[in-house]
Design an enzyme around this catalytic site. Structure first.
Site, mmCIF file in Angstrom:
data_model
loop_
_atom_site.group_PDB
_atom_site.id
_atom_site.type_symbol
_atom_site.label_atom_id
_atom_site.label_comp_id
_atom_site.label_asym_id
_atom_site.label_seq_id
_atom_site.Cartn_x
_atom_site.Cartn_y
_atom_site.Cartn_z
ATOM 1 C CE LYS A 127 4.537 6.243 7.155
ATOM 2 N NZ LYS A 127 3.941 7.270 7.273
ATOM 3 C CG LEU A 128 -2.396 7.656 2.055
ATOM 4 C CD1 LEU A 128 -3.829 7.086 2.404
ATOM 5 C CD2 LEU A 128 -2.309 8.125 0.545
ATOM 6 C CD GLU B 178 -2.835 -0.979 2.515
ATOM 7 O OE1 GLU B 178 -2.651 0.035 3.304
ATOM 8 O OE2 GLU B 178 -3.819 -1.937 2.749
ATOM 9 C CD GLU C 98 -2.514 8.695 7.491
ATOM 10 O OE1 GLU C 98 -1.717 9.417 7.782
ATOM 11 O OE2 GLU C 98 -2.980 7.327 8.041
#
Length: 994
Positions: free
Chosen positions: A329-330, A327, A397
């Site tokens: 990373k935000l 995924e 997030e």
């Protein structure tokens, strides 16, 4: 010993009851919410007992491993054999035991001061080190220019600069103790109780004005000695570092305390529901529940730079299933969303939002579906949930999304964007807005999902939630099977200026408040062979805090302006600031750097900066990323550093900097002259970008080979940010024959096209594709976004840069004039040019009329309507007095001097006789245009007496020979140009005759 009546009959002390009511507010309300909460029998202990009996002994146990409270404990052989952990437990147990005996079972007043960073009931104080220092200076009435005042304000600097202990550098509270111990009103410990301190801190958290904060600090100062004040400062800053974690303290208070805190994030609830160690929680009380903020699972840090293969091996494969998820990373704020049925709410649902630190954000993002409410999110997401969803808890997030660029924006903009969206009364399609990206579902329709695997939880999420574009979206993931799939994905997110990746084990369960290896962060600094290793000279140093206090913890590195300059040249040793690095150093590295540069550092004086170093910022005040100390390059060392990529930044003189720089090694074999120069770095950057593009191409080719066989046909493959295969049947036309196109970015306006699509388009019309700029007169540089490489090309001022729309206009026009020979449209300054060289400005303006209508291109209906709308209206019955409106606005405090269209509104300029020099003629004409565009007036000989400014050629010394009521200001042509560039009128005295 005689006992008080209260102790004898085991009744609460009246003062203790009052004290508790003062702390917690309305007693009836609390009794209804916590019917079984404990009541203290006596007053809380004095505040000083926290550090005399708890904090200081804990710190001593860490240092010496032999706290006084534990010395009586010996092993069978009579020798002291306690571990540090056991010693700390004894100290905490003893203090809790004393509290239960002398105060009662309500330990909440003490524990919120022991671990203040976990106290969610008290608001943030809004005070950092410098603000506290200013308050203490005012409270102690010391001169703000004294050494003691400076030592507190500049607490990171070494102590010897202010005749202070070196050990307190980087320790703000320790530095305050040195100052306060000489000026304390009390030498013995004070009489403030823990309850009084809590009540006063509650007041401090609720006031905002400095005067009110001063009164509260004065109250503390009068009633506390220096050591008490020092610990109070640590509590306010929430930086305790007492040698014991909250897990240890909670576990000693009650065996289930940590579990309850993880599912509730509530210290008060932990203390009031678990005051009896014999009372244990049942299963239902140890799991997360609706509208109760929990402590989320966190991703583990990569402990050291290692291979991707090792990372993947830690994700615990089961049987033959070694699948893992990747995924992005935000860069946002971790946020949990709770939704439950509530018929009293619009839409029948109630929402709750909490951050990782348990801050309640329902006031901002919304508590219901009301479409006319003032929420920043919930009014837009009614369609996000399946009709069958009664209640749900999501983990995700909250990020900021820019609708104009259709891209994520940095975390620092989130609250501003959310407030703006909350206050907006419509669903805006432009600007910035909060976007909730969901990556986990932990509770659905009264069923707890944390015991299930991530793969099963994701299935539940997909069934329960439907993405609402750019409002609430399910965060995508890639199912990977080999560690070789990580690096290409990491390259993609680096190219998009993202934070990195998270690797997840789809077979794992959700673990509250844990960092385990089921989720692993992968940041760009762990990439192998990406970018260049750079040898740069150190030009500045920054003092650290904590264990790095009193010494440089990070360094400012620069690029040499001209490494071939001779000692007598002005550019000799001159450096431009480039990046700041503080990661990757060991103690030995710091020691080696310190040893080679000892006694060669100088304090940075903002008023007299060194001539050999230029920092970022405007030319008048280059002070961005100002170091605490500087060093001459000839006295300095060369560091080898590595980075993920290069990004634009106005914080450094180069206007670009390294993203995620990391120290690799000290190059003791290199002299300062061997470090990188500006020109050498630009060459390295171009090479790295070309290699990156080639690797991307190779990876995509390899990917295509792995796919199933496709329909065989001849295709044209274009290399770029992405690979596009299109049927190829020869060129569509020879429109761009003989031209080379260097396409630098995707197209953004008026439609979106990828870089590869643009390359395919121009090649189909006879062009040649190149991947770097040159001086070739047949080169066309194309860009529509200001990326780092585009900005770099602009600064070189060597090429015009054309917008992609010019390509489409040329093709469209050639189809209109199908019978005419191929004809390239001339560039239109406003429509076609992304960057226009000054020398071409006037030439290109000749191809459009005064209203912006092109002579060589047919316009469509919409463009024609826009041109007509903007044309001046000549037959209005009443004229518009712009000057009058400007004066009225100025009179009401609405300054328009910073608007370019009005910045010269009070200027009547008379220009000196033009020079015969061609370049001078162009500069004068541009200056006249700027003044007219800015609302000013150009006067001739007839209006000379009204002139406010006399504009003379650059570098010429001319005097005013006209008449008038007032003498005009004499300025050079450069003043006009600089005002226009800065967007405001600058002081004329700095530009006299130049």
């Amino acid at each position: 010993m005689a006992m008080t009546m209260a102790e004898d009959i085991d009744m609460p002390d009246v003062d203790a009851v009052k004290e508790g009511m003062h702390m917690y507010g309305d007693a009836e309300e609390l009794d209804s919410k916590y019917p079984n909460r404990p009541h203290n029998l006596h007053k809380t202990l004095p505040f000083h007992t926290l550090f005399t009996e708890l904090f200081n002994p804990l710190l001593d146990s860490t240092k010496k491993n032999r706290p006084p409270a534990a010395r009586r404990r010996q092993g069978p052989s009579g020798q002291f054999n306690l571990s540090p952990h056991e010693a700390r437990r004894i100290i905490i147990e003893k203090y809790i035991g004393k509290w239960r005996k002398e105060v009662g079972n309500d330990f909440y007043p003490a524990i919120r001061l022991m671990i203040p960073e976990k106290d969610r009931d008290r608001a943030m104080y809004g005070l950092k080190e410098k603000a506290i220092a200013k308050l203490l200076i005012k409270v102690t009435k010391i001169n703000k220019d004294s050494e003691d005042a400076k030592s507190m304000v500049n607490w990171k600097l070494p102590g010897q600069l202010y005749k202070s202990s070196v050990s307190t550098a980087g320790d703000f509270a320790g530095r305050c103790f040195e100052v306060l111990s000489k000026r304390a009103m009390k030498t013995e410990v004070g009489d403030m109780s823990i309850a009084e301190v809590n009540a006063t801190l509650d007041q401090l958290s609720q006031v905002g004005a400095e005067e009110q904060q001063f009164k509260i600090f004065m109250r503390f100062y009068r009633r506390m000695n220096a050591e008490e004040l020092t610990w109070l400062i640590r509590i306010i800053l929430r930086q305790m570092k007492i040698g014991a974690t909250e897990k240890t303290i909670l576990d000693i208070w009650h065996p289930d305390a940590e579990t309850l805190f993880n599912v509730s994030s509530n210290l008060r609830r932990v203390c009031w529901e678990l005051y009896d160690p014999k009372t244990r929680l049942d299963g239902g009380e140890t799991s997360i529940s609706l509208m109760q903020c929990f402590q989320p699972q966190l991703a583990a840090f990569q402990k050291q730079v290692g291979s991707f293969k090792k990372m993947v091996s830690r994700l615990k494969p089961i049987d033959d299933d070694a699948t893992f998820w990747i995924e992005e990373k935000l860069d946002g704020e971790r946020m949990q969303l709770h939704m439950m049925e509530d018929p009293s709410m619009p839409g029948g649902k109630r929402f709750g939002f909490w951050s990782r630190k348990a801050k309640d954000y329902a006031y901002l993002y919304g508590s219901n579906f009301d479409p006319n409410g003032d929420s920043a999110l919930t009014r837009f997401i009614k369609d996000a949930f399946s009709p069958s969803v009664q209640n749900i808890i999501l983990d995700g997030e909250m990020i900021t999304w820019d609708m104009d660029t259709d891209h994520i924006v940095g975390f620092g903009t989130l609250k501003t964007a959310a407030i703006s969206e909350k206050e907006s009364r419509s669903d805006n399609s432009t600007g910035q807005r909060p976007l909730y990206r969901v990556f986990d579902c932990l509770y659905l329709n009264d069923k707890l999902l944390t015991p299930y695997t991530l793969r099963e939880r994701r299935k539940a999420l997909d069934a329960a939630v439907e993405s609402v574009p750019r409002r609430l979206e399910i965060h995508p993931y890639i199912e990977a099977h080999s560690y070789t799939e990580i690096e290409p994905e990491l390259r993609k997110v680096v190219a998009n200026a993202s934070e990195g990746l998270v690797l997840k084990n789809p077979r794992s369960m959700y673990c509250l408040n844990e960092r385990n290896e089921d989720w692993i962060k992968v940041k760009p600094e762990y990439m192998s062979e990406f970018g260049e290793s750079l040898d740069c000279v150190v030009i500045g140093g920054y003092f650290g805090s904590g264990h790095r206090g009193g010494a440089h913890s990070s360094f400012l590195c620069g690029l040499l302006v001209n490494k071939n300059a001779k000692p007598e040249d002005a550019e000799y040793q001159k450096c431009y600031s480039f990046f700041k690095v503080g990661g990757g150093f060991s103690r030995e590295d710091y020691s080696a750097i310190r040893g080679r540069t000892q006694d060669k550092w100088k304090d940075w004086d903002p008023k007299r900066p060194p001539s050999c170093i230029e920092l970022g910022g405007h030319a008048e005040n280059r002070q961005h990323e100002r170091p605490d100390q500087w060093i001459k390059p000839s006295d300095s060392v060369v560091l080898e550093c590595k980075a993920a990529s290069v990004e634009a930044s106005d914080k450094f003189r180069m206007n670009i900097t390294l993203r995620f720089p990391r120290f690799k090694m000290l190059r003791s074999d290199k002299r300062w002259q061997d470090s990188l120069s500006i020109s050498e770095f630009m060459e390295l950057k171009d090479t790295a970008e070309r290699e990156h593009q080639e690797k991307e191409k190779e990876f995509r080719i390899e990917q295509s080979r792995r796919k199933k066989a496709r329909i065989t046909k001849k295709t044209l493959v274009i290399a770029g940010n992405e690979t596009i295969s299109t049927p190829y049947a020869g060129p569509e036309s020879k429109l761009f024959n003989g031209l080379q196109f260097y396409v630098m970015t995707d197209q953004v306006h008026p439609e979106k096209k990828s870089k590869a699509e643009l390359e395919a388009l121009v090649k189909a019309h006879g062009a040649t594709i190149v991947q770097r700029d040159s001086k070739d007169k047949n080169l066309v540089v194309v860009a529509d976004k200001r990326l780092v490489k585009v900005s770099s090309l602009e600064k070189r001022n060597s090429n015009n840069i054309v917008k992609p729309i010019w390509i489409q206009d040329c093709i469209r026009q050639s189809k209109i004039d199908a019978n005419a020979p191929p004809f390239l449209l001339p560039f239109e300054p406003n429509r076609h040019m992304f960057y226009l060289l000054d020398d071409d400005q006037l030439t290109f303006e000749e191809d459009v009329d005064e209203n912006g209508d092109a002579y060589a291109r047919d316009v469509d209906v919409n463009e024609l309507r826009d041109i007509l709308t903007k044309m001046p209206r000549k037959f209005e019955g009443k004229s518009f007095d712009a000057e009058l409106i400007v004066d009225q606005l100025e009179g009401h405090g609405n300054s328009l001097s910073n608007l370019k269209s009005y910045m010269f509104s009070h200027v009547q300029a008379f220009f000196s006789a033009s020079s015969a020099d061609a370049e001078e003629v162009v500069n004068v004409q541009l200056a006249k245009n700027y003044i007219r565009f800015g609302g000013g007036t150009i006067v001739d000989e007839r209006g000379k007496g009204k002139a406010t400014h006399f504009i003379v050629p650059q570098g010429k010394d001319e005097t005013w020979d006209g008449e008038g009521a007032a003498l005009p200001r004499t300025v050079g042509v450069g003043w006009v140009k600089k005002c226009w560039e800065e967007g405001t009128q600058l002081d004329e005295e700095r530009f006299q005759w130049g």
